[in-house]
Design a protein around this motif. Structure first.
Motif, PDB file in Angstrom:
ATOM      1  N   ARG A   2     -55.829 -10.063 -49.232  1.00 27.61           N
ATOM      2  CA  ARG A   2     -54.670  -9.649 -50.020  1.00 27.61           C
ATOM      3  C   ARG A   2     -54.155  -8.313 -49.493  1.00 27.61           C
ATOM      4  O   ARG A   2     -54.936  -7.460 -49.103  1.00 27.61           O
ATOM      5  N   SER A   3     -52.843  -8.137 -49.482  1.00 27.37           N
ATOM      6  CA  SER A   3     -52.305  -6.846 -49.052  1.00 27.37           C
ATOM      7  C   SER A   3     -51.966  -6.020 -50.278  1.00 27.37           C
ATOM      8  O   SER A   3     -51.736  -6.553 -51.359  1.00 27.37           O
ATOM      9  N   GLY A   4     -51.955  -4.726 -50.091  1.00 27.95           N
ATOM     10  CA  GLY A   4     -51.642  -3.800 -51.170  1.00 27.95           C
ATOM     11  C   GLY A   4     -52.707  -2.727 -51.286  1.00 27.95           C
ATOM     12  O   GLY A   4     -53.849  -2.908 -50.856  1.00 27.95           O
ATOM     13  N   VAL A   5     -52.322  -1.616 -51.867  1.00 29.75           N
ATOM     14  CA  VAL A   5     -53.222  -0.471 -52.041  1.00 29.75           C
ATOM     15  C   VAL A   5     -54.197  -0.750 -53.175  1.00 29.75           C
ATOM     16  O   VAL A   5     -53.817  -1.259 -54.222  1.00 29.75           O
ATOM     17  N   ARG A   6     -55.460  -0.407 -52.935  1.00 26.81           N
ATOM     18  CA  ARG A   6     -56.499  -0.468 -53.947  1.00 26.81           C
ATOM     19  C   ARG A   6     -57.083   0.925 -54.101  1.00 26.81           C
ATOM     20  O   ARG A   6     -57.123   1.682 -53.142  1.00 26.81           O
ATOM     21  N   LEU A   7     -57.589   1.230 -55.290  1.00 26.26           N
ATOM     22  CA  LEU A   7     -58.323   2.481 -55.496  1.00 26.26           C
ATOM     23  C   LEU A   7     -59.805   2.163 -55.596  1.00 26.26           C
ATOM     24  O   LEU A   7     -60.187   1.119 -56.132  1.00 26.26           O
ATOM     25  N   GLY A   8     -60.622   3.076 -55.100  1.00 24.77           N
ATOM     26  CA  GLY A   8     -62.068   3.000 -55.261  1.00 24.77           C
ATOM     27  C   GLY A   8     -62.503   4.145 -56.161  1.00 24.77           C
ATOM     28  O   GLY A   8     -62.000   5.264 -56.031  1.00 24.77           O
ATOM     29  N   ILE A   9     -63.425   3.870 -57.083  1.00 24.72           N
ATOM     30  CA  ILE A   9     -63.855   4.861 -58.067  1.00 24.72           C
ATOM     31  C   ILE A   9     -65.378   4.963 -58.065  1.00 24.72           C
ATOM     32  O   ILE A   9     -66.077   3.951 -58.176  1.00 24.72           O
ATOM     33  N   ASP A  10     -65.884   6.201 -57.967  1.00 25.30           N
ATOM     34  CA  ASP A  10     -67.302   6.488 -58.129  1.00 25.30           C
ATOM     35  C   ASP A  10     -67.443   7.292 -59.406  1.00 25.30           C
ATOM     36  O   ASP A  10     -67.068   8.467 -59.452  1.00 25.30           O
ATOM     37  N   ASP A  22     -55.463   1.558 -47.366  1.00 28.90           N
ATOM     38  CA  ASP A  22     -54.124   1.451 -46.805  1.00 28.90           C
ATOM     39  C   ASP A  22     -53.485   0.177 -47.355  1.00 28.90           C
ATOM     40  O   ASP A  22     -54.129  -0.615 -48.047  1.00 28.90           O
ATOM     41  N   LEU A  23     -52.226  -0.037 -47.067  1.00 34.53           N
ATOM     42  CA  LEU A  23     -51.474  -1.175 -47.588  1.00 34.53           C
ATOM     43  C   LEU A  23     -52.065  -2.511 -47.142  1.00 34.53           C
ATOM     44  O   LEU A  23     -51.991  -3.504 -47.851  1.00 34.53           O
ATOM     45  N   HIS A  24     -52.688  -2.535 -45.970  1.00 35.48           N
ATOM     46  CA  HIS A  24     -53.221  -3.777 -45.422  1.00 35.48           C
ATOM     47  C   HIS A  24     -54.673  -4.047 -45.825  1.00 35.48           C
ATOM     48  O   HIS A  24     -55.243  -5.058 -45.432  1.00 35.48           O
ATOM     49  N   GLY A  25     -55.283  -3.116 -46.572  1.00 35.65           N
ATOM     50  CA  GLY A  25     -56.652  -3.317 -47.023  1.00 35.65           C
ATOM     51  C   GLY A  25     -57.675  -3.233 -45.909  1.00 35.65           C
ATOM     52  O   GLY A  25     -58.712  -3.885 -45.973  1.00 35.65           O
ATOM     53  N   MET A  26     -57.391  -2.416 -44.911  1.00 45.14           N
ATOM     54  CA  MET A  26     -58.306  -2.294 -43.776  1.00 45.14           C
ATOM     55  C   MET A  26     -59.230  -1.081 -43.886  1.00 45.14           C
ATOM     56  O   MET A  26     -60.395  -1.161 -43.522  1.00 45.14           O
TER      57      MET A  26
END
Length: 155
Positions: A2-10, A22-26
């Motif tokens: 899936r493309s789009g920005v994701r956030l990671g939370i600790d 990034d937008l491409h999920g790389m």
């Protein structure tokens, strides 16, 4: 993928590390460290970041014991993720984060930084490791990583 920005939370007891893809999920990169609060200011700030970056999903690290058993921190992370899902208005997923803080501190030491003095940075690096793991898992399996957080919104 899936493309789009994701956030990671600790999620920590004192600080919350935030990362983004990034937008491409790389690639996951650090964003900021948010102070943990009792009045939901921490969730409001993360919701602002979701909106600022146009994130479509949030990945929250699920701290488990090495054996896989749940701990007090597990319950805290789940509660935080549920409240964030209700507030942020985007899907939130939980992903196993065993040893990410240890890995983050080791990476900082290897780069010549004092992990004790750089605690806020450790939280961001841990969030980045959590998110990168989720991105790699999705790329490998073709499925969204971890488990979705259920909310009572709309039920």
């Amino acid at each position: 993928m899936r493309s789009g920005v994701r956030l990671g939370i600790d999620v920590g007891k004192v600080r919350i590390g935030v990362s983004r893809s990034d937008l491409h999920g790389m690639l996951a990169t650090p964003v900021e460290t948010v102070a943990r609060s009792e009045d939901a200011a921490d969730r409001r700030r993360i919701t602002e970041i979701v909106r600022e970056l146009g994130a479509f999903e949030v990945i929250v690290g699920l701290p488990l014991a090495l054996s896989g058993a749940q701990t007090a921190s597990t319950a805290d992370a789940i509660g935080f993720a549920e409240a964030l899902a209700a507030e942020a208005g985007v899907p939130v997923r939980l992903i196993d984060e065993r040893l990410t803080t240890v890995s983050a501190a080791s990476a900082l030491r290897a780069s010549g930084r004092n992990a004790k003095k750089a605690r806020p940075v450790v939280d961001q690096v841990a969030a980045t490791i959590i998110l990168q793991h989720a991105l790699d898992a999705e790329r490998a399996t073709g499925r969204p990583p971890g488990d979705p957080v259920e909310t009572s919104i709309g039920q």
